[in-house]
Design an enzyme around this catalytic site. Structure first.
Site, mmCIF file in Angstrom:
data_model
loop_
_atom_site.group_PDB
_atom_site.id
_atom_site.type_symbol
_atom_site.label_atom_id
_atom_site.label_comp_id
_atom_site.label_asym_id
_atom_site.label_seq_id
_atom_site.Cartn_x
_atom_site.Cartn_y
_atom_site.Cartn_z
ATOM 1 N N GLU A 38 0.968 -1.241 -0.041
ATOM 2 C CA GLU A 38 -0.073 -0.270 -0.019
ATOM 3 C C GLU A 38 1.014 1.221 -0.080
ATOM 4 O O GLU A 38 0.617 2.151 -0.635
ATOM 5 C CB GLU A 38 -0.943 -0.049 1.373
ATOM 6 C CG GLU A 38 -1.768 -1.350 1.216
ATOM 7 C CD GLU A 38 -1.290 -2.429 2.103
ATOM 8 O OE1 GLU A 38 0.086 -2.670 1.972
ATOM 9 O OE2 GLU A 38 -1.816 -3.016 2.947
ATOM 10 N N LEU A 80 11.932 -38.213 1.623
ATOM 11 C CA LEU A 80 10.791 -37.864 1.090
ATOM 12 C C LEU A 80 9.468 -39.254 1.549
ATOM 13 O O LEU A 80 8.479 -38.248 2.161
ATOM 14 C CB LEU A 80 10.676 -38.299 -0.430
ATOM 15 C CG LEU A 80 11.614 -37.129 -1.213
ATOM 16 C CD1 LEU A 80 11.942 -37.728 -2.625
ATOM 17 C CD2 LEU A 80 10.887 -35.823 -1.311
HETATM 18 C C1 AOF Z 1 -0.013 -5.264 4.459
HETATM 19 N N1 AOF Z 1 0.761 -5.023 3.477
HETATM 20 O O1 AOF Z 1 2.202 -5.495 1.732
HETATM 21 C C2 AOF Z 1 2.154 -6.845 3.827
HETATM 22 C C3 AOF Z 1 1.498 -7.083 4.859
HETATM 23 O O2 AOF Z 1 7.198 -7.208 9.646
HETATM 24 P P1 AOF Z 1 6.448 -6.329 8.839
HETATM 25 O O3 AOF Z 1 6.230 -5.097 9.497
HETATM 26 O O4 AOF Z 1 6.845 -6.099 7.535
HETATM 27 O O5 AOF Z 1 4.854 -6.913 8.989
HETATM 28 C C4 AOF Z 1 4.671 -8.211 8.358
HETATM 29 C C5 AOF Z 1 3.263 -8.688 8.539
HETATM 30 O O6 AOF Z 1 2.468 -7.728 7.953
HETATM 31 C C6 AOF Z 1 2.824 -9.861 7.954
HETATM 32 O O7 AOF Z 1 2.924 -11.092 8.673
HETATM 33 C C7 AOF Z 1 1.290 -9.579 7.358
HETATM 34 O O8 AOF Z 1 0.408 -9.694 8.598
HETATM 35 C C8 AOF Z 1 1.370 -8.087 7.098
HETATM 36 N N2 AOF Z 1 1.979 -8.276 5.769
HETATM 37 N N3 AOF Z 1 0.334 -6.283 4.974
HETATM 38 O O9 AOF Z 1 -0.662 -4.252 4.863
HETATM 39 C C9 AOF Z 1 1.714 -5.786 2.680
HETATM 40 N N4 AOF Z 1 3.271 -7.507 3.176
HETATM 41 ZN ZN ZN Z 2 1.176 -2.946 5.971
#
Ligand code: AOF
Ligand code: ZN
Length: 340
Positions: free
Chosen positions: A54, A290
């Site tokens: 985003e 496996l």
């Molecule tokens: C979003 N947009 O593009 C992604 C999300 O370690 P951080 O701060 O990068 O957070 C990772 C977590 O954020 C991940 O486990 C998932 O819950 C969320 N990922 N969220 O709004 C994104 N990649």
């Molecule tokens: Zn996010």
């Protein structure tokens, strides 16, 4: 009135997929911003630990005032937590879009609906579950991690036309053709880890890296309960990192990380692998390893090449039940999903 929700969510999937191999154990996320029937910005989560989709999409919009009253399309609920980056839902709210359209809920317990709630509490309309099933498949690795605490597991092997995975001495080079082996290198670049049993490491002496494709090397892992891995193997000789799970020692020297696991239960080891941030594994043998994964039901996909070579005798490949295949030159490729 016909909306274009599916069309734009499809585009978020396309964008999300560009993160394959670079964002694990995070989900792959794409974001498209639409105003008056036009895409005014779009992007995706490019690298683990870096900006979420985003934020990259918002940054791609030249005239930020356009964001007011726009529609955000995202394949995953925007996050609500302060992680490596601030919450995406807060950033979206600041720009006052009219609606956010989502495919999947973020099943990470620290988000899990809180992102959607924040948006709604701020007067933004939210639509969920657009092409939900497809979204779940795209992030099959992430959802498996969140729901089970285990990595997503892809078994891969090549067998001869007469059903052998290796010769009598355990060697298995080269059953499949060059094109199939190139495809395996592409697959390696898509997963976070690659795992073999100690016999395969000793007998085939593999490098387990990505050579015939462009992409990242997965983390190499060997299951070696009784410390039989030979010091002259490429895995121990080269400079790259290796995790060697064994029953006896905990020691790290020059990238070679010996990790003790006394019980040596596969499930226990796999949990530890995910805890180390490795969200998916390609398991490349040998037969015993496996078969262990299959016996314990600890697998999600099997990708099996069948060549037109015959061995007449040797070590039997695991049996599977499907007659659907693709042709990779003169090899057949079977893909089996474990829905258990
Ligand atoms: C979003 N947009 O593009 C992604 C999300 O370690 P951080 O701060 O990068 O957070 C990772 C977590 O954020 C991940 O486990 C998932 O819950 C969320 N990922 N969220 O709004 C994104 N990649
Ligand atoms: Zn996010």
């Amino acid at each position: 009135m016909k909306d274009n929700h599916k069309k734009y969510i499809e585009r978020t999937f396309y964008l999300a997929n560009k993160g394959l191999g670079n964002v694990s154990p995070n989900p792959m996320v794409g974001c498209v911003i639409v105003k008056a029937g036009k895409i005014i910005g779009e992007s995706y989560h490019k690298e683990y630990g870096k900006e979420h989709a985003e934020i990259n999409a918002i940054n791609s919009v030249v005239d930020k005032s356009q964001l007011k009253g726009s529609s955000f399309y995202i394949n995953l609920e925007p996050c609500s937590h302060h992680g490596k980056t601030p919450p995406c839902s807060d950033e979206i709210i600041k720009h006052k879009p009219k609606e956010v359209i989502i495919s999947n809920l973020d099943q990470n317990p620290i988000v899990n609906g809180r992102g959607i709630k924040k948006l709604k509490n701020n007067g933004i309309s939210v639509k969920e579950n657009i092409l939900k099933e497809k979204g779940l498949i795209i992030n099959k690795r992430f959802f498996k991690n969140q729901i089970t605490g285990l990595p997503y597991i892809i078994l891969k092997w090549a067998e001869t036309e007469d059903g052998f995975i290796a010769r009598k001495d355990g060697s298995s080079k080269w059953i499949s053709n060059e094109l199939s082996r190139m495809l395996v290198h592409k697959w390696r670049s898509e997963e976070a880890g690659i795992l073999v049993g100690v016999n395969t490491a000793n007998i085939d002496n593999p490098s387990l890296n990505v050579r015939s494709w462009k992409g990242r090397d997965p983390v190499r892992i060997v299951l070696d309960p009784n410390q039989k891995l030979k010091s002259k193997t490429k895995l121990l000789k080269d400079k790259g990192a290796v995790l060697i799970y064994n029953k006896e020692k905990n020691k790290k020297t020059n990238n070679k990380n010996f990790i003790q696991n006394k019980s040596f239960e596969l499930q226990h080891i796999l949990r530890d692998i995910l805890e180390k941030g490795i969200g998916s594994l390609i398991v490349e043998g040998g037969a015993k390893t496996l078969n262990n994964f299959i016996k314990e039901g600890l697998w999600d996909e099997a990708r099996v090449f069948v060549s037109n070579k015959t061995f007449k005798e040797g070590i039997k490949a695991p049996k599977f039940d499907t007659d659907q295949y693709e042709k990779i030159g003169d090899n057949k490729l079977y893909t089996i999903f474990n829905h258990a």
